[in-house]
Design a protein around this motif. Structure first.
Motif, PDB file in Angstrom:
ATOM      1  N   GLY A  42       0.791  -1.212   0.000  1.00  0.00           N
ATOM      2  CA  GLY A  42       0.000   0.000   0.000  1.00  0.00           C
ATOM      3  C   GLY A  42       0.831   1.273   0.000  1.00  0.00           C
ATOM      4  O   GLY A  42       0.298   2.370   0.083  1.00  0.00           O
ATOM      5  N   ILE A  43       2.146   1.137  -0.092  1.00  0.00           N
ATOM      6  CA  ILE A  43       3.054   2.285  -0.094  1.00  0.00           C
ATOM      7  C   ILE A  43       3.173   2.838  -1.505  1.00  0.00           C
ATOM      8  O   ILE A  43       3.322   2.087  -2.464  1.00  0.00           O
ATOM      9  CB  ILE A  43       4.440   1.887   0.447  1.00  0.00           C
ATOM     10  N   ARG A  44       3.121   4.154  -1.626  1.00  0.00           N
ATOM     11  CA  ARG A  44       3.273   4.809  -2.928  1.00  0.00           C
ATOM     12  C   ARG A  44       4.747   5.070  -3.197  1.00  0.00           C
ATOM     13  O   ARG A  44       5.452   5.589  -2.350  1.00  0.00           O
ATOM     14  CB  ARG A  44       2.483   6.099  -2.972  1.00  0.00           C
ATOM     15  N   LYS A  45       5.190   4.698  -4.395  1.00  0.00           N
ATOM     16  CA  LYS A  45       6.576   4.905  -4.800  1.00  0.00           C
ATOM     17  C   LYS A  45       6.599   5.550  -6.180  1.00  0.00           C
ATOM     18  O   LYS A  45       5.683   5.371  -6.973  1.00  0.00           O
ATOM     19  CB  LYS A  45       7.329   3.573  -4.862  1.00  0.00           C
ATOM     20  N   THR A  46       7.664   6.271  -6.451  1.00  0.00           N
ATOM     21  CA  THR A  46       7.823   6.881  -7.764  1.00  0.00           C
ATOM     22  C   THR A  46       8.411   5.855  -8.728  1.00  0.00           C
ATOM     23  O   THR A  46       9.441   5.257  -8.453  1.00  0.00           O
ATOM     24  CB  THR A  46       8.752   8.106  -7.691  1.00  0.00           C
ATOM     25  N   ALA A  47       7.714   5.657  -9.847  1.00  0.00           N
ATOM     26  CA  ALA A  47       8.168   4.726 -10.876  1.00  0.00           C
ATOM     27  C   ALA A  47       8.558   5.530 -12.107  1.00  0.00           C
ATOM     28  O   ALA A  47       7.846   6.446 -12.511  1.00  0.00           O
ATOM     29  CB  ALA A  47       7.067   3.740 -11.220  1.00  0.00           C
ATOM     30  N   ARG A  48       9.704   5.200 -12.699  1.00  0.00           N
ATOM     31  CA  ARG A  48      10.176   5.889 -13.893  1.00  0.00           C
ATOM     32  C   ARG A  48      10.474   4.863 -14.977  1.00  0.00           C
ATOM     33  O   ARG A  48      11.093   3.841 -14.722  1.00  0.00           O
ATOM     34  CB  ARG A  48      11.447   6.680 -13.581  1.00  0.00           C
ATOM     35  N   VAL A  49      10.026   5.169 -16.195  1.00  0.00           N
ATOM     36  CA  VAL A  49      10.239   4.293 -17.343  1.00  0.00           C
ATOM     37  C   VAL A  49      10.927   5.100 -18.434  1.00  0.00           C
ATOM     38  O   VAL A  49      10.483   6.199 -18.773  1.00  0.00           O
ATOM     39  CB  VAL A  49       8.897   3.744 -17.886  1.00  0.00           C
ATOM     40  N   LYS A  50      12.002   4.558 -18.980  1.00  0.00           N
ATOM     41  CA  LYS A  50      12.677   5.201 -20.110  1.00  0.00           C
ATOM     42  C   LYS A  50      11.950   4.814 -21.388  1.00  0.00           C
ATOM     43  O   LYS A  50      11.638   3.646 -21.615  1.00  0.00           O
ATOM     44  CB  LYS A  50      14.134   4.759 -20.176  1.00  0.00           C
ATOM     45  N   LEU A  51      11.693   5.807 -22.233  1.00  0.00           N
ATOM     46  CA  LEU A  51      10.939   5.589 -23.464  1.00  0.00           C
ATOM     47  C   LEU A  51      11.823   5.463 -24.692  1.00  0.00           C
ATOM     48  O   LEU A  51      11.502   4.729 -25.617  1.00  0.00           O
ATOM     49  CB  LEU A  51       9.944   6.733 -23.673  1.00  0.00           C
ATOM     50  N   GLY A  52      12.907   6.208 -24.740  1.00  0.00           N
ATOM     51  CA  GLY A  52      13.786   6.195 -25.903  1.00  0.00           C
ATOM     52  C   GLY A  52      14.676   7.415 -25.910  1.00  0.00           C
ATOM     53  O   GLY A  52      14.641   8.232 -24.991  1.00  0.00           O
ATOM     54  N   HIS A  53      15.483   7.517 -26.957  1.00  0.00           N
ATOM     55  CA  HIS A  53      16.451   8.607 -27.059  1.00  0.00           C
ATOM     56  C   HIS A  53      16.028   9.617 -28.116  1.00  0.00           C
ATOM     57  O   HIS A  53      15.410   9.273 -29.114  1.00  0.00           O
ATOM     58  CB  HIS A  53      17.844   8.061 -27.412  1.00  0.00           C
ATOM     59  N   PHE A  54      16.388  10.867 -27.874  1.00  0.00           N
ATOM     60  CA  PHE A  54      16.185  11.941 -28.833  1.00  0.00           C
ATOM     61  C   PHE A  54      17.423  11.989 -29.726  1.00  0.00           C
ATOM     62  O   PHE A  54      18.518  11.809 -29.224  1.00  0.00           O
ATOM     63  CB  PHE A  54      16.014  13.284 -28.099  1.00  0.00           C
ATOM     64  N   PRO A  55      17.358  12.153 -31.006  1.00  0.00           N
ATOM     65  CA  PRO A  55      16.261  12.503 -31.898  1.00  0.00           C
ATOM     66  C   PRO A  55      15.565  11.306 -32.541  1.00  0.00           C
ATOM     67  O   PRO A  55      14.658  11.497 -33.336  1.00  0.00           O
ATOM     68  CB  PRO A  55      16.931  13.366 -32.948  1.00  0.00           C
ATOM     69  N   ALA A  56      15.979  10.084 -32.218  1.00  0.00           N
ATOM     70  CA  ALA A  56      15.313   8.912 -32.798  1.00  0.00           C
ATOM     71  C   ALA A  56      13.831   8.886 -32.439  1.00  0.00           C
ATOM     72  O   ALA A  56      13.000   8.431 -33.228  1.00  0.00           O
ATOM     73  CB  ALA A  56      15.993   7.628 -32.324  1.00  0.00           C
ATOM     74  N   LEU A  57      13.497   9.390 -31.265  1.00  0.00           N
ATOM     75  CA  LEU A  57      12.118   9.480 -30.802  1.00  0.00           C
ATOM     76  C   LEU A  57      11.747  10.962 -30.711  1.00  0.00           C
ATOM     77  O   LEU A  57      12.324  11.697 -29.920  1.00  0.00           O
ATOM     78  CB  LEU A  57      12.001   8.808 -29.430  1.00  0.00           C
ATOM     79  N   SER A  58      10.818  11.389 -31.547  1.00  0.00           N
ATOM     80  CA  SER A  58      10.441  12.805 -31.586  1.00  0.00           C
ATOM     81  C   SER A  58       9.589  13.167 -30.372  1.00  0.00           C
ATOM     82  O   SER A  58       9.173  12.305 -29.598  1.00  0.00           O
ATOM     83  CB  SER A  58       9.663  13.106 -32.865  1.00  0.00           C
ATOM     84  N   VAL A  59       9.306  14.445 -30.230  1.00  0.00           N
ATOM     85  CA  VAL A  59       8.500  14.933 -29.115  1.00  0.00           C
ATOM     86  C   VAL A  59       7.096  14.329 -29.180  1.00  0.00           C
ATOM     87  O   VAL A  59       6.566  13.862 -28.164  1.00  0.00           O
ATOM     88  CB  VAL A  59       8.422  16.476 -29.123  1.00  0.00           C
ATOM     89  N   GLN A  60       6.489  14.320 -30.353  1.00  0.00           N
ATOM     90  CA  GLN A  60       5.130  13.777 -30.505  1.00  0.00           C
ATOM     91  C   GLN A  60       5.091  12.285 -30.195  1.00  0.00           C
ATOM     92  O   GLN A  60       4.176  11.802 -29.530  1.00  0.00           O
ATOM     93  CB  GLN A  60       4.601  14.037 -31.922  1.00  0.00           C
ATOM     94  N   GLU A  61       6.069  11.536 -30.693  1.00  0.00           N
ATOM     95  CA  GLU A  61       6.124  10.099 -30.412  1.00  0.00           C
ATOM     96  C   GLU A  61       6.325   9.841 -28.926  1.00  0.00           C
ATOM     97  O   GLU A  61       5.714   8.934 -28.358  1.00  0.00           O
ATOM     98  CB  GLU A  61       7.253   9.448 -31.220  1.00  0.00           C
ATOM     99  N   ALA A  62       7.173  10.640 -28.292  1.00  0.00           N
ATOM    100  CA  ALA A  62       7.419  10.492 -26.857  1.00  0.00           C
ATOM    101  C   ALA A  62       6.141  10.769 -26.070  1.00  0.00           C
ATOM    102  O   ALA A  62       5.845  10.080 -25.089  1.00  0.00           O
ATOM    103  CB  ALA A  62       8.535  11.425 -26.409  1.00  0.00           C
ATOM    104  N   ARG A  63       5.368  11.750 -26.493  1.00  0.00           N
ATOM    105  CA  ARG A  63       4.100  12.062 -25.811  1.00  0.00           C
ATOM    106  C   ARG A  63       3.116  10.906 -25.919  1.00  0.00           C
ATOM    107  O   ARG A  63       2.432  10.562 -24.954  1.00  0.00           O
ATOM    108  CB  ARG A  63       3.488  13.332 -26.391  1.00  0.00           C
ATOM    109  N   GLU A  64       3.029  10.303 -27.093  1.00  0.00           N
ATOM    110  CA  GLU A  64       2.113   9.172 -27.277  1.00  0.00           C
ATOM    111  C   GLU A  64       2.538   7.980 -26.423  1.00  0.00           C
ATOM    112  O   GLU A  64       1.706   7.348 -25.764  1.00  0.00           O
ATOM    113  CB  GLU A  64       2.038   8.774 -28.754  1.00  0.00           C
ATOM    114  N   LEU A  65       3.825   7.654 -26.423  1.00  0.00           N
ATOM    115  CA  LEU A  65       4.325   6.556 -25.595  1.00  0.00           C
ATOM    116  C   LEU A  65       4.124   6.845 -24.112  1.00  0.00           C
ATOM    117  O   LEU A  65       3.785   5.950 -23.332  1.00  0.00           O
ATOM    118  CB  LEU A  65       5.805   6.301 -25.879  1.00  0.00           C
ATOM    119  N   ALA A  66       4.332   8.093 -23.723  1.00  0.00           N
ATOM    120  CA  ALA A  66       4.170   8.479 -22.321  1.00  0.00           C
ATOM    121  C   ALA A  66       2.715   8.292 -21.888  1.00  0.00           C
ATOM    122  O   ALA A  66       2.452   7.795 -20.788  1.00  0.00           O
ATOM    123  CB  ALA A  66       4.604   9.918 -22.114  1.00  0.00           C
ATOM    124  N   LYS A  67       1.774   8.663 -22.732  1.00  0.00           N
ATOM    125  CA  LYS A  67       0.358   8.490 -22.398  1.00  0.00           C
ATOM    126  C   LYS A  67       0.026   7.020 -22.195  1.00  0.00           C
ATOM    127  O   LYS A  67      -0.704   6.665 -21.265  1.00  0.00           O
ATOM    128  CB  LYS A  67      -0.518   9.087 -23.498  1.00  0.00           C
TER     129      LYS A  67
END
Length: 88
Positions: A42-67
């Motif tokens: 029941g403890i809340r923890k911060t979770a972080r996921v790496k999506l990819g590297h810039f410029p291979a992953l554009s801002v728009q693509e990163a936003r979609e993956l993040a969602k």
């Protein structure tokens, strides 16, 4: 702004909460983070996921993956526990 990021900079997106660009010396990485509740304790923890590297992953693509990743985290899937393998 993304192209001019210097090592050590964390650039947070203003359209998708939790999306950040982490600038290092040689690479710029897109990541998403959110607090996730551990179902067993029941403890809340911060979770972080790496999506990819810039410029291979554009801002728009990163936003979609993040969602998508944020939706998974919202349902209670902690990426850290899902990635761990059983120890022998």
């Amino acid at each position: 702004i993304v192209e001019r990021a210097k090592p050590g900079d964390y650039l947070w997106d203003d359209k998708v909460t939790g999306l950040a660009l982490i600038a290092q010396k040689r690479v710029k990485t897109w990541a998403v983070q959110r607090e996730v509740k551990d179902p067993s304790t029941g403890i809340r923890k911060t979770a972080r996921v790496k999506l990819g590297h810039f410029p291979a992953l554009s801002v728009q693509e990163a936003r979609e993956l993040a969602k998508d990743e944020l939706r998974k985290m919202e349902k209670g899937k902690a990426p850290v526990t899902a990635a761990r393998k059983a120890l022998t």
